[in-house]
Design an enzyme around this catalytic site. Structure first.
Site, PDB file in Angstrom:
ATOM      1  N   ARG A 140       0.803  -1.234   0.000  1.00  0.00           N
ATOM      2  CA  ARG A 140       0.000   0.000   0.000  1.00  0.00           C
ATOM      3  C   ARG A 140       0.834   1.282   0.000  1.00  0.00           C
ATOM      4  O   ARG A 140       0.427   2.302   0.555  1.00  0.00           O
ATOM      5  CB  ARG A 140      -0.975   0.026   1.190  1.00  0.00           C
ATOM      6  CG  ARG A 140      -1.982  -1.084   1.194  1.00  0.00           C
ATOM      7  CD  ARG A 140      -2.958  -1.019   0.028  1.00  0.00           C
ATOM      8  NE  ARG A 140      -3.797  -2.196   0.070  1.00  0.00           N
ATOM      9  CZ  ARG A 140      -3.510  -3.331  -0.581  1.00  0.00           C
ATOM     10  NH1 ARG A 140      -2.460  -3.410  -1.370  1.00  0.00           N
ATOM     11  NH2 ARG A 140      -4.305  -4.375  -0.479  1.00  0.00           N
ATOM     12  N   SER A 179     -10.813  -0.536   3.553  1.00  0.00           N
ATOM     13  CA  SER A 179     -10.102  -1.159   4.677  1.00  0.00           C
ATOM     14  C   SER A 179      -9.525  -0.077   5.580  1.00  0.00           C
ATOM     15  O   SER A 179      -8.865   0.847   5.106  1.00  0.00           O
ATOM     16  CB  SER A 179      -8.965  -2.037   4.168  1.00  0.00           C
ATOM     17  OG  SER A 179      -9.492  -3.093   3.418  1.00  0.00           O
ATOM     18  N   GLU A 214      -4.783   2.390   7.043  1.00  0.00           N
ATOM     19  CA  GLU A 214      -4.513   2.420   5.602  1.00  0.00           C
ATOM     20  C   GLU A 214      -4.988   3.768   5.038  1.00  0.00           C
ATOM     21  O   GLU A 214      -4.536   4.215   4.000  1.00  0.00           O
ATOM     22  CB  GLU A 214      -5.268   1.261   4.926  1.00  0.00           C
ATOM     23  CG  GLU A 214      -4.933   1.100   3.463  1.00  0.00           C
ATOM     24  CD  GLU A 214      -5.433  -0.211   2.876  1.00  0.00           C
ATOM     25  OE1 GLU A 214      -5.385  -1.255   3.566  1.00  0.00           O
ATOM     26  OE2 GLU A 214      -5.880  -0.190   1.720  1.00  0.00           O
TER      27      GLU A 214
HETATM   28  C1  LIG Z   1     -15.169   1.150  -0.310  1.00  0.00           C
HETATM   29  C2  LIG Z   1     -13.692   1.190  -0.560  1.00  0.00           C
HETATM   30  C3  LIG Z   1     -13.012   0.024  -0.835  1.00  0.00           C
HETATM   31  C4  LIG Z   1     -11.632   0.046  -1.066  1.00  0.00           C
HETATM   32  N1  LIG Z   1     -11.000  -1.120  -1.338  1.00  0.00           N
HETATM   33  C5  LIG Z   1      -9.673  -1.110  -1.568  1.00  0.00           C
HETATM   34  C6  LIG Z   1      -8.978  -2.322  -1.861  1.00  0.00           C
HETATM   35  O1  LIG Z   1      -9.549  -3.401  -1.927  1.00  0.00           O
HETATM   36  N2  LIG Z   1      -7.646  -2.253  -2.087  1.00  0.00           N
HETATM   37  C7  LIG Z   1      -6.958  -1.073  -2.039  1.00  0.00           C
HETATM   38  O2  LIG Z   1      -5.739  -1.077  -2.270  1.00  0.00           O
HETATM   39  N3  LIG Z   1      -7.587   0.086  -1.759  1.00  0.00           N
HETATM   40  C8  LIG Z   1      -8.917   0.092  -1.525  1.00  0.00           C
HETATM   41  N4  LIG Z   1      -9.558   1.262  -1.246  1.00  0.00           N
HETATM   42  C9  LIG Z   1      -8.778   2.498  -1.163  1.00  0.00           C
HETATM   43  C10 LIG Z   1      -8.660   3.260  -2.497  1.00  0.00           C
HETATM   44  O3  LIG Z   1      -9.692   2.914  -3.381  1.00  0.00           O
HETATM   45  C11 LIG Z   1      -7.310   2.949  -3.147  1.00  0.00           C
HETATM   46  O4  LIG Z   1      -6.250   3.372  -2.304  1.00  0.00           O
HETATM   47  C12 LIG Z   1      -7.149   3.632  -4.502  1.00  0.00           C
HETATM   48  O5  LIG Z   1      -5.937   3.212  -5.060  1.00  0.00           O
HETATM   49  C13 LIG Z   1      -7.171   5.140  -4.373  1.00  0.00           C
HETATM   50  O6  LIG Z   1      -7.253   5.673  -5.678  1.00  0.00           O
HETATM   51  P1  LIG Z   1      -7.857   7.115  -5.954  1.00  0.00           P
HETATM   52  O7  LIG Z   1      -7.688   7.343  -7.397  1.00  0.00           O
HETATM   53  O8  LIG Z   1      -9.237   7.224  -5.368  1.00  0.00           O
HETATM   54  O9  LIG Z   1      -6.847   8.014  -5.135  1.00  0.00           O
HETATM   55  P2  LIG Z   1      -7.126   8.956  -3.894  1.00  0.00           P
HETATM   56  O10 LIG Z   1      -7.676   8.141  -2.765  1.00  0.00           O
HETATM   57  O11 LIG Z   1      -7.849  10.155  -4.353  1.00  0.00           O
HETATM   58  O12 LIG Z   1      -5.623   9.348  -3.554  1.00  0.00           O
HETATM   59  C14 LIG Z   1      -4.732   8.438  -2.948  1.00  0.00           C
HETATM   60  C15 LIG Z   1      -3.355   9.105  -2.945  1.00  0.00           C
HETATM   61  O13 LIG Z   1      -2.880   9.147  -4.280  1.00  0.00           O
HETATM   62  C16 LIG Z   1      -2.648  10.487  -4.674  1.00  0.00           C
HETATM   63  N5  LIG Z   1      -3.040  10.568  -6.081  1.00  0.00           N
HETATM   64  C17 LIG Z   1      -4.200  10.167  -6.647  1.00  0.00           C
HETATM   65  N6  LIG Z   1      -4.159  10.359  -7.982  1.00  0.00           N
HETATM   66  C18 LIG Z   1      -2.938  10.895  -8.254  1.00  0.00           C
HETATM   67  C19 LIG Z   1      -2.278  11.325  -9.455  1.00  0.00           C
HETATM   68  N7  LIG Z   1      -2.834  11.236 -10.660  1.00  0.00           N
HETATM   69  N8  LIG Z   1      -1.020  11.832  -9.337  1.00  0.00           N
HETATM   70  C20 LIG Z   1      -0.409  11.935  -8.126  1.00  0.00           C
HETATM   71  N9  LIG Z   1      -0.971  11.539  -6.975  1.00  0.00           N
HETATM   72  C21 LIG Z   1      -2.224  11.031  -7.039  1.00  0.00           C
HETATM   73  C22 LIG Z   1      -3.479  11.357  -3.734  1.00  0.00           C
HETATM   74  O14 LIG Z   1      -2.919  12.642  -3.583  1.00  0.00           O
HETATM   75  C23 LIG Z   1      -3.386  10.559  -2.444  1.00  0.00           C
HETATM   76  O15 LIG Z   1      -2.163  10.799  -1.778  1.00  0.00           O
HETATM   77  C24 LIG Z   1     -10.929   1.263  -1.015  1.00  0.00           C
HETATM   78  C25 LIG Z   1     -11.619   2.450  -0.747  1.00  0.00           C
HETATM   79  C26 LIG Z   1     -12.982   2.423  -0.524  1.00  0.00           C
HETATM   80  C27 LIG Z   1     -13.697   3.712  -0.250  1.00  0.00           C
END
Ligand SMILES: Cc1cc2nc3c(=O)[nH]c(=O)nc-3n(C[C@H](O)[C@H](O)[C@H](O)COP(=O)(O)OP(=O)(O)OC[C@H]3O[C@@H](n4cnc5c(N)ncnc54)[C@H](O)[C@@H]3O)c2cc1C
Length: 213
Positions: free
Chosen positions: A76, A126, A197
């Site tokens: 992660r 999570s 996380e």
């Molecule tokens: C219901 C639910 C279930 C989930 N299940 C999982 C799972 O099974 N496994 C898992 O690993 N995660 C899970 N997550 C967490 C999340 O979905 C992941 O961490 C996902 O990778 C985040 O992606 P995001 O695009 O939404 O990034 P964000 O959550 O918006 O950002 C995460 C980080 O990445 C940075 N970021 C995002 N996009 C960029 C970009 N283009 N350039 C630079 N930095 C960037 C942000 O600044 C932040 O620091 C879950 C979340 C929820 C709400």
């Protein structure tokens, strides 16, 4: 491209016979966020299929391609620093397979999530990282009795103990206190410290910040 949503990409890849993203169908994030967080599920993670990630480096003011060595993927996390890197795209190495087979695996993963996670309630995924490879945070919390915990309108899900659900209008303070109670209950039973996380946003008191320390 960085803005493509992982569930959409997983289904599209499956439909054209490309295997490797089946695990990502239920991860509500983008290619960019998935690279930063090394998103994973079902025993696989983005690091396993990533060849390189292209970012705009705001300190060098140029587009840079980060190789696997640069990315330093861990559980992660990655070496991508959102304060200086803007992810533009990722290059994945996928395997060729029969589309119907990939689609079946993808569907299985999607259905499994609906059965095992409280997706009908507002939640942030999570809550804690797995402290050990063999014992998940959910297992430890369940064994420690965390499913009964509730503070204000924030509660631990009865379906999955590593999920905090908002029962309606829960405040950040209530949720943070609940996280603290979850950490304490596991520490008491297993002498293990769990780390969130989640990334936090906004202002927190020194006491609340201890949850992330
Ligand atoms: C219901 C639910 C279930 C989930 N299940 C999982 C799972 O099974 N496994 C898992 O690993 N995660 C899970 N997550 C967490 C999340 O979905 C992941 O961490 C996902 O990778 C985040 O992606 P995001 O695009 O939404 O990034 P964000 O959550 O918006 O950002 C995460 C980080 O990445 C940075 N970021 C995002 N996009 C960029 C970009 N283009 N350039 C630079 N930095 C960037 C942000 O600044 C932040 O620091 C879950 C979340 C929820 C709400």
């Amino acid at each position: 491209d960085a803005g493509v949503r992982l569930p959409h990409l997983a289904k599209y890849a499956a439909s054209i016979g490309l295997s490797g993203l089946e695990f990502a169908v239920g991860i509500p994030g983008t290619v960019g966020g998935g690279a930063v967080m090394n998103a994973g599920a079902h025993g696989s993670s983005i690091s396993e299929i990533t060849e390189s990630v292209t970012v705009f480096d705001t300190t060098l003011w140029k587009v840079v391609t980060l190789t696997l060595d640069d990315l330093k993927f861990e559980y992660r996390r990655s070496a991508i620093d959102p304060d200086k890197h803007i992810v533009l795209s990722s290059r994945y190495r996928m395997k060729s397979d029969v589309a119907e087979n990939i689609q079946a695996r993808t569907k299985h993963n999607e259905e499994y999530r609906w059965k095992t996670q409280p997706l009908g309630w507002p939640n942030a995924g999570s809550t804690f990282k797995n402290p050990e490879p063999t014992r998940s945070a959910g297992f430890l919390l369940d064994q420690a009795g965390a499913k009964d915990l509730r503070i204000g309108n924030a509660g631990v899900s009865a379906i999955h103990a590593n999920f905090v659900i908002n029962l309606g209008g829960a405040t950040s303070g209530e949720i943070t206190s609940l996280l603290r109670s979850m950490q304490d209950i596991v520490h008491e039973k297993f002498d293990l410290r769990m780390h969130p996380e989640w990334k936090r946003l906004g202002k927190f008191t020194d006491e609340e910040l201890k949850v992330w320390s």
